[in-house]
Design an enzyme around this catalytic site. Sequence first.
Site, PDB file in Angstrom:
ATOM      1  N   LYS A 119      59.314  56.760  17.638  1.00 28.61           N
ATOM      2  CA  LYS A 119      60.701  56.667  18.114  1.00 28.61           C
ATOM      3  C   LYS A 119      61.540  57.613  17.241  1.00 28.61           C
ATOM      4  O   LYS A 119      62.135  57.209  16.244  1.00 28.61           O
ATOM      5  CB  LYS A 119      61.157  55.208  18.018  1.00 28.61           C
ATOM      6  CG  LYS A 119      62.271  54.853  18.972  1.00 28.61           C
ATOM      7  CD  LYS A 119      62.447  53.356  19.071  1.00 28.61           C
ATOM      8  CE  LYS A 119      63.790  52.979  19.655  1.00 28.61           C
ATOM      9  NZ  LYS A 119      64.090  53.512  20.973  1.00 28.61           N
TER      10      LYS A 119
HETATM   11  N1  PMP Z   1      60.703  54.087  26.030  1.00 24.85           N
HETATM   12  C1  PMP Z   1      61.753  54.658  25.420  1.00 24.85           C
HETATM   13  C2  PMP Z   1      61.931  56.127  25.495  1.00 24.85           C
HETATM   14  C3  PMP Z   1      62.671  53.851  24.718  1.00 24.85           C
HETATM   15  O1  PMP Z   1      63.725  54.406  24.116  1.00 24.85           O
HETATM   16  C4  PMP Z   1      62.487  52.449  24.692  1.00 24.85           C
HETATM   17  C5  PMP Z   1      63.476  51.577  23.956  1.00 24.85           C
HETATM   18  N2  PMP Z   1      63.133  51.427  22.615  1.00 24.85           N
HETATM   19  C6  PMP Z   1      61.375  51.912  25.343  1.00 24.85           C
HETATM   20  C7  PMP Z   1      60.499  52.761  25.999  1.00 24.85           C
HETATM   21  C8  PMP Z   1      61.100  50.431  25.318  1.00 24.85           C
HETATM   22  O2  PMP Z   1      60.649  50.038  24.040  1.00 24.85           O
HETATM   23  P1  PMP Z   1      60.958  48.595  23.467  1.00 24.85           P
HETATM   24  O3  PMP Z   1      60.496  47.610  24.451  1.00 24.85           O
HETATM   25  O4  PMP Z   1      60.184  48.552  22.193  1.00 24.85           O
HETATM   26  O5  PMP Z   1      62.433  48.517  23.236  1.00 24.85           O
END
Ligand code: PMP
Length: 317
Positions: free
Chosen positions: A160
Site C-alpha cells: 500500500k
Molecule cells: N485495493 C486498493 C487499491 C485499496 O486502496 C484498498 C483499501 N485499502 C483495498 C483494495 C481494500 O483493502 P482493505 O480491505 O484492506 O481496506
Amino acid sequence: MSMSLDDSIVYSNGRFSRYDEARIGLLTHALHYGTGCFEGVRGYWNASEHELWLLHLREHYERIAKSAHILMMKIPHTTDELIEITTELCARNKFEQDIYIRPFVYKSGEEIGVRLAGVADNFAIVPVPYHAYYGNAAGLKACVSPWRRIDDTVAPARAKVTGAYINSALAKTEAQLGGFDEAILLSNDGHVAEGSADNIFLVRDGVLYTPDASQNILEGITRKSVLALAKNDFGIPIVERAIDRSELYCADEVFVTGTAAGLMPVISIDYREVGDGKTGPVTRTLTDAYNRAVSGAESKYRAWLTPTYATALSRKP
Ligand code: PMP
C-alpha cells in the site's frame, strides 16, 4: 466529542502532539517521490458499551510492516507496541464516534534525489472522524477504467504505497467525471484486478469469484474477512482466479470490499445492469454478516476487534 483537526492528537516522531504541531517541510522526500506506505483502519463506536472498537488492527500493522519492508523502510515499533500506541492515541482523543485511522511511514528526509536507501523515515498516525466512503449510495454504478491497474513489474501492487495511488486517483476521477461512482481497473494483461480503493467479487450460479493474489491486487483485509465469512458461516464455494472483463457483465451479483467502504454492491457496470440492478442475496447475506461482526455483535468474531478504552484502562496502574 468533536474537535477541530488542529486540536486533535496525532502520533509522529515517537511522541504524541497536536496535529498543528506536527507539520512537515516542503522538501519532504515522500511528497516529491511518493516514497511512503500507509494503512486505513476503521474504528466503530459502540454507544451502549461506551467502547471504540478498532477493526483488524494487528492485520493492518502486519501489512504496513510488509509494505515498509518492500520499500526498504523500517517501522520503529513492534506490532504489539503499535497496537498500544494506537489505542492510547484514540483514548487521548476521547473519540465517541466512528473514526478512520491513518498510520503511515514515509521518507521524511528533506532532500532532492530519488532513492530509498540513506533517506530518513518517519512513522506517524493520524485519526480522523469517519465519513461514509460512498456517501449514502445504495449501490454503485461502475465503469471499467481505461487506466490499467499498476503492474507488479512497475511498482509493488500488493504494497500500500503512497505513490502508486496516482493510479487510483486517475481512474476514480475519470469515472466520477463520467458520471460513475467507481472505476474497475483491469491488469495490464486485461484481467479484472480491483476497484480504485477496494477489491472486487462476482457471484455467478451461487459461486463467489474474486481475482487471486497474483492479479496485481492489494491483498485486502476486508477481502480476507469476507472470504472467511463466506466459507465458514455460509459454505459458499469460492474461486480465486483470473477474471475476464466480460464475466463482469454475466455476473448475477458484483460487490466491492474495503476498509472504508465495507461491502458495497455494484448495480451496474459499463451501462449494463448487474443481475436485476438491485443488491443480490449473496451480497446481502455477506454484508449483514460483516456488519454484525464489525459491530461486535458476533462473539466468534470479537477477535477482529481491539477495544480502545478497555485497553487504555488496563494500562493505568
Ligand atoms: N485495493 C486498493 C487499491 C485499496 O486502496 C484498498 C483499501 N485499502 C483495498 C483494495 C481494500 O483493502 P482493505 O480491505 O484492506 O481496506
